[in-house]
Design an enzyme around this catalytic site. Structure first.
Site, mmCIF file in Angstrom:
data_model
loop_
_atom_site.group_PDB
_atom_site.id
_atom_site.type_symbol
_atom_site.label_atom_id
_atom_site.label_comp_id
_atom_site.label_asym_id
_atom_site.label_seq_id
_atom_site.Cartn_x
_atom_site.Cartn_y
_atom_site.Cartn_z
ATOM 1 N N CYS A 95 0.672 -1.180 0.207
ATOM 2 C CA CYS A 95 0.030 -0.037 -0.180
ATOM 3 C C CYS A 95 0.587 1.189 -0.033
ATOM 4 O O CYS A 95 0.798 1.977 -0.996
ATOM 5 C CB CYS A 95 -0.777 -0.031 1.284
ATOM 6 N N CYS A 100 -1.612 1.708 -3.310
ATOM 7 C CA CYS A 100 -2.893 3.073 -2.884
ATOM 8 C C CYS A 100 -2.231 4.027 -2.803
ATOM 9 O O CYS A 100 -2.663 4.937 -3.366
ATOM 10 C CB CYS A 100 -3.232 2.561 -1.338
ATOM 11 N N LYS A 103 -0.196 4.989 -5.983
ATOM 12 C CA LYS A 103 -1.246 5.138 -6.993
ATOM 13 C C LYS A 103 -2.204 6.664 -7.257
ATOM 14 O O LYS A 103 -2.425 7.158 -8.130
ATOM 15 C CB LYS A 103 -2.783 4.038 -7.219
ATOM 16 N N TYR A 238 -9.102 -3.964 -11.654
ATOM 17 C CA TYR A 238 -8.777 -2.770 -10.923
ATOM 18 C C TYR A 238 -7.793 -1.968 -10.584
ATOM 19 O O TYR A 238 -6.743 -0.655 -11.472
ATOM 20 C CB TYR A 238 -9.098 -2.295 -9.381
ATOM 21 N N GLU A 242 -6.915 1.163 -12.921
ATOM 22 C CA GLU A 242 -6.068 2.506 -12.301
ATOM 23 C C GLU A 242 -5.163 3.120 -12.808
ATOM 24 O O GLU A 242 -4.752 4.143 -13.714
ATOM 25 C CB GLU A 242 -6.271 2.726 -11.012
ATOM 26 N N HIS A 505 -27.188 19.789 -0.452
ATOM 27 C CA HIS A 505 -27.211 20.690 -2.057
ATOM 28 C C HIS A 505 -26.304 21.191 -1.973
ATOM 29 O O HIS A 505 -26.260 22.800 -1.081
ATOM 30 C CB HIS A 505 -28.361 20.574 -2.481
ATOM 31 N N GLU A 510 -25.638 13.287 -2.747
ATOM 32 C CA GLU A 510 -27.155 13.309 -2.548
ATOM 33 C C GLU A 510 -27.803 12.688 -3.582
ATOM 34 O O GLU A 510 -29.056 11.825 -3.844
ATOM 35 C CB GLU A 510 -27.755 14.930 -2.458
#
Length: 532
Positions: A95, A100, A103, A238, A242, A505, A510
Site C-alpha cells: 500500500c 494505494c 497510485k 482495478y 487505474e 445540495h 445527495e
C-alpha cells in the site's frame, strides 16, 4: 503445581506499601504467587518473542503495534525481493510503496492536468493550456519522496513502540521457530509463542517469451526513471484500469488488453460504464485478446505479438508493457510444509477461520487470506482485532461483509455491499429491487464535461423491510461519497431510511437520497435538470 494463566507484561504487583514484582500487565485474571510465579517466569523465557510477524505491510504492522500496546514482546520480519527490473522499496508493504498511496498521488496528478483545462472555462487566464504537459521525472521524484518519508516514519514508530524490526526474509523452521535470511545470506533464528503471516502478495507475469525480461508491473510503474511513453496495460482488473487511467490522463497513449471481462468481481453494469467512460477519454481497449510474446527492437521499443479470440495473431509496438493480470500470495516462500500449514491448492492462499490457520499458534491477515477482500483497511482492522484477542482478552472478530472500496479510474467508481448479480444469485431476481439514476454534477456544467456516465445504483430487497444490499456510485470523489454510506449499510440501512435522509445540495452524494426509479419500471433514469 498450579495451572498458569499468561499475564501480559509490565504490570507492577504491590503488597501494601512495597513493590514485589514487575510482571506482565493486562489480562484481568487471578494473580499467582510462590512456585506458580517461578514456573510462569520459566515458561515466559521459553520463546524469544510472544509474537513474530512475517511481513511489514499494513496488516502486520497494525497487529504488531497493537500487540505491543497490550504488553506483548513483538518482532517484525520484512524483506522486499527486488522485481525483475530491479525495483525495491522500504518498510510499509504494498500500500505505502507500490499500491494505494503512490497510485492515488498519480491519479491526483492526472486530475490536476484535467482541471487546468477546466479552469479556463471558469475564467482563469492560463497561457495556451494545450501546451501543458507532465514532467514524469518531477512527478516520480515527488511521489517517491513522499513514499520514503512514510518509510522513515514507519521505522521510527516501530522503534518508539519497542517493536523489533528485522530486515530479513523469514520462513518456518518449525511451529515456533522462524529463520530470517539476512541481506548477506546468513540466517538468524528466532522463536515465538505465536506467529502471524502477513506477507501479502506480488504481481504475476504471464508465461510468454519476453514477459519477465521486458515487462513491468505495478511494482515498477511508480518509480520508473523514464517516462512510460506509449503503454500497453495487460489486464482489466482495478489495478490495470487505474494505471491506464492516470497514464492516459497524463497524455500517454494507453491501451488496455482485456482477456475476458472488465473488473471481475465488481458489478458488471458499473464496470462497463467505467470502461465506456475511459474509452471516451481516449484509452484504447482490445477485447478478448492475450499477449503471445514480447520482443525488444533495435530502437529499444517493444514489439508485442497478441492473439485475438479467433486465434489470429496481431502486432503493435509500445514503449512500456505493464502486466496487471493478478497477484500471487507469498506463502510458498514461507516453507509451509515445515509446519504442516495448509494452503488452498489453486491460489496458494490460506483458508483461515477468524485469522486462525490450521496450525494452533499460527495466524494470518491481509491478502494471503482465501476469499477475503484484498484491501489495506481490511488487513489493518483484522490485525488489530487479532492482537486484542491474543493479548487483550477481547472476543471481537473481523466482519468481512459490506466492506466499501473504490476504483480510482478517471471517473471514480465506489461501491459497498452486493453487486446486482450477487444479490440476484443470493436472493432471486423476484426478491430484488434495483433503483438507479443518472445525474449531473454541478461542477461539470461550466466546462461542459460529459455527464452521461455519472450514475448511481441502489440494490435492495423488494419486500419486508426493503433492506439495502448494495450501493454503487460512479462520479467525482466516489471514495469520499461511498465511505459514509458504508457505515449506514453496516447499520442495516433500508430504502425507506435512505429516502427519508435529507441530502446536501448541490453535492453528488445527495443523488443517493433522490433515487426513486426502478429498473423494473422501465422509466428513463436520466434527469431533466440538476434538481429533478
Amino acid at each position: 503445581m498450579a495451572t498458569l494463566t499468561r499475564i501480559p507484561r509490565f504490570t507492577t504487583f504491590r503488597s501494601k506499601n512495597a513493590n514485589l514484582f514487575d510482571l506482565p500487565r493486562s489480562r484481568s485474571k487471578p494473580l499467582l504467587f510462590g512456585k506458580a510465579i517461578v514456573a510462569y517466569l520459566c515458561t515466559e523465557n521459553k520463546y524469544t518473542y510472544d509474537l513474530v510477524v512475517l511481513g511489514g505491510g499494513s496488516g502486520g504492522l497494525a497487529a504488531a503495534k497493537e500487540a505491543v500496546e497490550l504488553g506483548a514482546k513483538v518482532a517484525v520480519l520484512d524483506y522486499v525481493t527486488p522485481t525483475p527490473l530491479g525495483t525495491k522499496w522500504g518498510l510499509g508493504g504494498t500500500c505505502v510503496n507500490v499500491g494505494c498511496i503512490p497510485k492515488k498521488l498519480m491519479h491526483q496528478a492526472a486530475l490536476l492536468g484535467e482541471a487546468v483545462h477546466e479552469a479556463v472555462a471558469f475564467g482563469w487566464q492560463i497561457p495556451d493550456p494545450s501546451s501543458i504537459s507532465i514532467d514524469w521525472c518531477a512527478l516520480k521524484t515527488a511521489v517517491q519522496n513522499h513514499v520514503k518519508s512514510v518509510n522513515w516514519v514507519t521505522r521510527v514508530e516501530l522503534r518508539n513502540k519497542k517493536v523489533d524490526y528485522i530486515n530479513a526474509l523469514g520462513y518456518f523452521k518449525d511451529q515456533h521457530t522462524i529463520a530470517g535470511v539476512m541481506k548477506n545470506g546468513e540466517e538468524k533464528l528466532i522463536t515465538a509463542q505465536n506467529i502471524l503471516i502477513a506477507v501479502g502478495g506480488r504481481p504475476n507475469y504471464p508465461d510468454i517469451p519476453g514477459a519477465i525480461e521486458y515487462g513491468i508491473t505495478s511494482d515498477d510503474i511508480f518509480s520508473l526513471e523514464q517516462s512510460p511513453g506509449k503503454t500497453l496495460v495487460v489486464g482489466a482488473g482495478y489495478i490495470g484500469l487505474e494505471c491506464a487511467g492516470f497514464l492516459n490522463g497524463m497524455g500517454f497513449d494507453t491501451t488496455i488488453m482485456v482477456r475476458s471481462i472488465i473488473l471481475r468481481g465488481f458489478d458488471q453494469q458499473m464496470a462497463n460504464i467505467v470502461a465506456e467512460e475511459m474509452a471516451e477519454r481516449g484509452v484504447h481497449f482490445v477485447y478478448e485478446a492475450k499477449p503471445k510474446a514480447i520482443e525488444k527492437q533495435a530502437d529499444g521499443r517493444l514489439l508485442v505479438h497478441w492473439v485475438d479470440k479467433d486465434g489470429e495473431v496481431h502486432q503493435d509496438v509500445y514503449d512500456t508493457v505493464l502486466f496487471a493480470i493478478g497477484r500471487r500470495a507469498l506463502t510458498k516462500e514461507l516453507k509451509p510444509e515445515n509446519v504442516g500449514l495448509k494452503l488452498v491448492k489453486e491460489s496458494g492462499k490460506i483458508d483461515a477461520v477468524n485469522e486462525q490457520t490450521n496450525v494452533p499458534n499460527i495466524f494470518a491477515v491481509g491478502d494471503v487470506l482465501h476469499k477475503k477482500p484484498e484491501l489495506t483497511p481490511v488487513a489493518i482492522h483484522a490485525g488489530k482485532l487479532l492482537a486484542r484477542r491474543l493479548y487483550g482478552n477481547s472476543t471481537a472478530k473481523m466482519d468481512y461483509t459490506n466492506v466499501a472500496t473504490t476504483v480510482f479510474s478517471p471517473l471514480e467508481y465506489g461501491c459497498v455491499g452486493l453487486s446486482e448479480e450477487q444479490a440476484i444469485a443470493m436472493h432471486g431476481e423476484e426478491k430484488i429491487e434495483v433503483y438507479h439514476a443518472y445525474y449531473k454534477p454541478t461542477e461539470f456544467f461550466v466546462p461542459q464535461k460529459n455527464v452521461k456516465h455519472c450514475y448511481v445504483k441502489v440494490v435492495a430487497l423488494r419486500h419486508d423491510d426493503q433492506r439495502i444490499l448494495g450501493m454503487h456510485f460512479i462520479g467525482p470523489s466516489a471514495g469520499e461519497v461511498i465511505q459514509g454510506f458504508a457505515a449506514a449499510l453496516k447499520c442495516n440501512l433500508t430504502f425507506p431510511m435512505l429516502k427519508s435522509t435529507v441530502g446536501i445540495h448541490p453535492t453528488t452524494a445527495e443523488e443517493f437520497t433522490r433515487v426513486f426509479i426502478t429498473k423494473r419500471s422501465g422509466m428513463d433514469p436520466t434527469p431533466q435538470s440538476c434538481c429533478s
